[in-house]
Design an enzyme around this catalytic site. Structure first.
Site, PDB file in Angstrom:
ATOM      1  N   HIS A 191     -43.412 -30.538  14.938  1.00  0.00           N
ATOM      2  CA  HIS A 191     -42.372 -30.834  13.945  1.00  0.00           C
ATOM      3  C   HIS A 191     -41.052 -31.185  14.639  1.00  0.00           C
ATOM      4  CE1 HIS A 191     -41.811 -30.145   9.439  1.00  0.00           C
ATOM      5  NE2 HIS A 191     -40.814 -30.910   9.854  1.00  0.00           N
ATOM      6  N   GLU A 227     -49.123 -25.079  10.248  1.00  0.00           N
ATOM      7  CA  GLU A 227     -48.178 -25.171  11.368  1.00  0.00           C
ATOM      8  C   GLU A 227     -47.121 -24.062  11.330  1.00  0.00           C
ATOM      9  OE1 GLU A 227     -46.237 -28.992  10.767  1.00  0.00           O
ATOM     10  OE2 GLU A 227     -44.592 -28.019   9.724  1.00  0.00           O
ATOM     11  N   LYS A 232     -36.623 -43.594   2.840  1.00  0.00           N
ATOM     12  CA  LYS A 232     -35.725 -43.782   3.992  1.00  0.00           C
ATOM     13  C   LYS A 232     -36.498 -43.878   5.314  1.00  0.00           C
ATOM     14  CE  LYS A 232     -33.371 -40.169   2.458  1.00  0.00           C
ATOM     15  NZ  LYS A 232     -33.827 -40.065   1.069  1.00  0.00           N
ATOM     16  N   ILE A 233     -37.409 -42.912   5.550  1.00  0.00           N
ATOM     17  CA  ILE A 233     -38.101 -42.887   6.853  1.00  0.00           C
ATOM     18  C   ILE A 233     -39.200 -43.961   6.902  1.00  0.00           C
ATOM     19  CG2 ILE A 233     -39.497 -41.473   8.414  1.00  0.00           C
ATOM     20  CD1 ILE A 233     -37.994 -39.000   7.251  1.00  0.00           C
ATOM     21  N   ARG A 252     -45.654 -34.283   6.056  1.00  0.00           N
ATOM     22  CA  ARG A 252     -45.984 -32.877   5.790  1.00  0.00           C
ATOM     23  C   ARG A 252     -47.472 -32.683   6.062  1.00  0.00           C
ATOM     24  NH1 ARG A 252     -41.519 -31.833   6.348  1.00  0.00           N
ATOM     25  NH2 ARG A 252     -40.030 -30.844   4.960  1.00  0.00           N
ATOM     26  N   PHE A 304     -37.422 -34.894  13.898  1.00  0.00           N
ATOM     27  CA  PHE A 304     -35.974 -34.968  13.603  1.00  0.00           C
ATOM     28  C   PHE A 304     -35.120 -34.792  14.849  1.00  0.00           C
ATOM     29  CE2 PHE A 304     -34.482 -30.650  14.352  1.00  0.00           C
ATOM     30  CZ  PHE A 304     -35.690 -30.005  14.558  1.00  0.00           C
TER      31      PHE A 304
HETATM   32  P1  NAD Z   1     -37.603 -40.381   0.692  1.00  0.00           P
HETATM   33  O1  NAD Z   1     -37.460 -39.562  -0.532  1.00  0.00           O
HETATM   34  O2  NAD Z   1     -36.479 -41.276   1.110  1.00  0.00           O
HETATM   35  O3  NAD Z   1     -38.914 -41.290   0.575  1.00  0.00           O
HETATM   36  C1  NAD Z   1     -40.139 -40.815   0.101  1.00  0.00           C
HETATM   37  C2  NAD Z   1     -40.857 -42.016  -0.509  1.00  0.00           C
HETATM   38  O4  NAD Z   1     -42.177 -41.576  -0.876  1.00  0.00           O
HETATM   39  C3  NAD Z   1     -40.191 -42.574  -1.768  1.00  0.00           C
HETATM   40  O5  NAD Z   1     -40.040 -43.970  -1.671  1.00  0.00           O
HETATM   41  C4  NAD Z   1     -41.169 -42.191  -2.883  1.00  0.00           C
HETATM   42  O6  NAD Z   1     -41.204 -43.152  -3.946  1.00  0.00           O
HETATM   43  C5  NAD Z   1     -42.475 -42.192  -2.119  1.00  0.00           C
HETATM   44  N1  NAD Z   1     -43.538 -41.482  -2.817  1.00  0.00           N
HETATM   45  C6  NAD Z   1     -43.438 -40.403  -3.640  1.00  0.00           C
HETATM   46  N2  NAD Z   1     -44.652 -40.085  -4.115  1.00  0.00           N
HETATM   47  C7  NAD Z   1     -45.518 -40.985  -3.581  1.00  0.00           C
HETATM   48  C8  NAD Z   1     -46.914 -41.191  -3.696  1.00  0.00           C
HETATM   49  N3  NAD Z   1     -47.672 -40.395  -4.471  1.00  0.00           N
HETATM   50  N4  NAD Z   1     -47.493 -42.196  -3.003  1.00  0.00           N
HETATM   51  C9  NAD Z   1     -46.731 -43.012  -2.220  1.00  0.00           C
HETATM   52  N5  NAD Z   1     -45.401 -42.876  -2.080  1.00  0.00           N
HETATM   53  C10 NAD Z   1     -44.814 -41.869  -2.748  1.00  0.00           C
HETATM   54  O7  NAD Z   1     -37.971 -39.346   1.854  1.00  0.00           O
HETATM   55  P2  NAD Z   1     -37.761 -39.553   3.421  1.00  0.00           P
HETATM   56  O8  NAD Z   1     -36.384 -39.109   3.804  1.00  0.00           O
HETATM   57  O9  NAD Z   1     -38.240 -40.895   3.813  1.00  0.00           O
HETATM   58  O10 NAD Z   1     -38.763 -38.445   3.987  1.00  0.00           O
HETATM   59  C11 NAD Z   1     -40.179 -38.596   3.898  1.00  0.00           C
HETATM   60  C12 NAD Z   1     -40.843 -37.310   4.349  1.00  0.00           C
HETATM   61  O11 NAD Z   1     -40.601 -37.099   5.745  1.00  0.00           O
HETATM   62  C13 NAD Z   1     -40.255 -36.055   3.695  1.00  0.00           C
HETATM   63  O12 NAD Z   1     -40.934 -35.773   2.505  1.00  0.00           O
HETATM   64  C14 NAD Z   1     -40.470 -34.978   4.722  1.00  0.00           C
HETATM   65  O13 NAD Z   1     -41.651 -34.297   4.360  1.00  0.00           O
HETATM   66  C15 NAD Z   1     -40.714 -35.722   6.023  1.00  0.00           C
HETATM   67  N6  NAD Z   1     -39.757 -35.367   7.089  1.00  0.00           N
HETATM   68  C16 NAD Z   1     -40.257 -35.001   8.291  1.00  0.00           C
HETATM   69  C17 NAD Z   1     -39.396 -34.694   9.344  1.00  0.00           C
HETATM   70  C18 NAD Z   1     -39.933 -34.302  10.701  1.00  0.00           C
HETATM   71  O14 NAD Z   1     -39.166 -33.780  11.529  1.00  0.00           O
HETATM   72  N7  NAD Z   1     -41.181 -34.552  11.008  1.00  0.00           N
HETATM   73  C19 NAD Z   1     -38.019 -34.758   9.148  1.00  0.00           C
HETATM   74  C20 NAD Z   1     -37.538 -35.156   7.899  1.00  0.00           C
HETATM   75  C21 NAD Z   1     -38.414 -35.464   6.873  1.00  0.00           C
END
Ligand code: NAD
Length: 331
Positions: free
Chosen positions: A294, A262, A155-156, A233, A297
């Site tokens: 962090h 962190e 998604k992100i 992360r 979001f």
């Molecule tokens: P998501 O599950 O929609 O997408 C994660 C993607 O990573 C998937 O397409 C998956 O196939 C891929 N993936 C898994 N293992 C992998 C690998 N070994 N190599 C490459 N790609 C791989 O998750 P999302 O909603 O996009 O969130 C992504 C990350 O953002 C979360 O894991 C979270 O840690 C982080 N996040 C951070 C904040 C912030 O405030 N900074 C907020 C929300 C989420």
């Protein structure tokens, strides 16, 4: 349904109180303090506790919650690595999270970090405040025509890919699954992504496979002058190796919304403290590194979506039909 809301910040309370009138079946009491062995006793008499990404809901806390007959842990975030899920399962406590709230919010923050380190906005801001109008040391590059390497196109990552495409970058990506929503992206293997990218942005989850996906070996494959952004992360990057790479002038900029170690700092004002971790202090000492706490979001839209889903989770649980996709640990 009575919920005890731990670690309340003013922005949490404001967004919850805005939509609360639509949930008169739910009572929420707000506490400033986070959940801990000292504050878990306050959960006595509540049906649920609501916690956030940095709350340490360890086995001891879960056992106490079970003793106090708390039946539901509501995470107002997507990640759940901070909850002792097996222990919760053992005691029949349901754990629900907010799987998605605003991918745009995090992707826009990733782009903001990339822009800021590229054009040295953090340095320019300080310089001009000190009446130093010199431009020396502030050169960046045009992103248009450069290559963005996106690791993880869920998604992100997909939003970040679209952002980069939108400003005229070529987008290459690495993910086990190819996202059909990104026809402009070229999927490549990780080595090729490291070799070709001018900007690398991390958007995969932290797993055994991705732990320290950015280590010295990876850094050595990258172009000189690459920009690295992590909003995912902290432990995706080996900080010690990153520091070595920075010292070797590998990066023109590094933007980190997350970093190893962190947890002690996240969402806390530690202005008067001396930081125990020399790693964090060293990271903060480099002129081409921007660290935020962090906050990827943190937009009004994301906060609103978090409140909405958290209260829906609580209501669905109270009605005996918890939203299945939002359950992360259950008997
Ligand atoms: P998501 O599950 O929609 O997408 C994660 C993607 O990573 C998937 O397409 C998956 O196939 C891929 N993936 C898994 N293992 C992998 C690998 N070994 N190599 C490459 N790609 C791989 O998750 P999302 O909603 O996009 O969130 C992504 C990350 O953002 C979360 O894991 C979270 O840690 C982080 N996040 C951070 C904040 C912030 O405030 N900074 C907020 C929300 C989420």
């Amino acid at each position: 349904m009575k919920i005890l809301f731990y670690d309340t910040k003013p922005y949490d309370r404001e967004s919850f109180e805005k939509i609360k009138p639509q949930y008169n079946d739910i009572t929420v009491d707000f506490l400033k303090t986070d959940i801990s062995h000292r504050t878990v006793d306050l959960a006595k008499g509540y049906d649920a506790v609501c916690v956030f990404v940095a709350s340490d809901v360890n086995e001891h806390i879960v056992r106490k919650l079970a003793e106090y007959k708390v039946k539901l842990i509501l995470l107002r975030c997507a990640g759940y690595n901070n909850v002792a899920l097996a222990e919760a399962k053992k005691h029949g406590i349901t754990v629900m999270h907010v799987p998605a709230y605003s991918p745009e919010a995090v992707a826009e923050h990733a782009l903001a970090l990339a822009f800021a380190v590229n054009r040295h906005i953090h340095k320019a801001y300080i310089k001009v405040r000190e009446n130093n109008f010199s431009l020396i040391g502030l050169s960046g590059v045009n992103f248009r025509g450069k290559t963005a390497g996106i690791i993880g196109t869920g998604k992100i990552g997909a939003m970040m890919a679209k952002n980069c495409h939108g400003i005229g970058m070529k987008v290459i990506a690495y993910d086990k699954y190819h996202n059909p929503d990104l026809p402009f992206a070229e999927y490549v293997d990780l080595d090729e992504l490291f070799r070709r990218s001018d900007l690398i942005s991390l958007h995969c989850p932290l797993t055994e496979d991705t732990y320290h996906i950015i280590d010295l070996e990876a850094i050595e494959k990258m172009k000189n002058g690459v920009i690295l952004v992590n909003t995912s992360r902290g432990a995706l990057i080996s900080t010690e190796d990153l520091i070595k790479g920075i010292r070797q002038y590998k990066f023109s900029g590094v933007g980190l919304d997350v970093y190893e170690e962190e947890m002690e700092n996240v969402f806390e004002n530690r202005e008067d403290d001396i930081l125990e971790s020399s790693v964090t202090a060293r990271l903060l000492s480099f002129p081409n590194v921007i660290v935020t706490s962090h906050q990827g979001f943190l937009t009004e839209e994301a906060l609103e979506a978090i409140c909405e889903t958290t209260l829906q989770n609580a209501r669905s649980f109270a009605n005996g039909e918890p939203i299945k996709g939002n359950i992360v640990g259950r008997q």
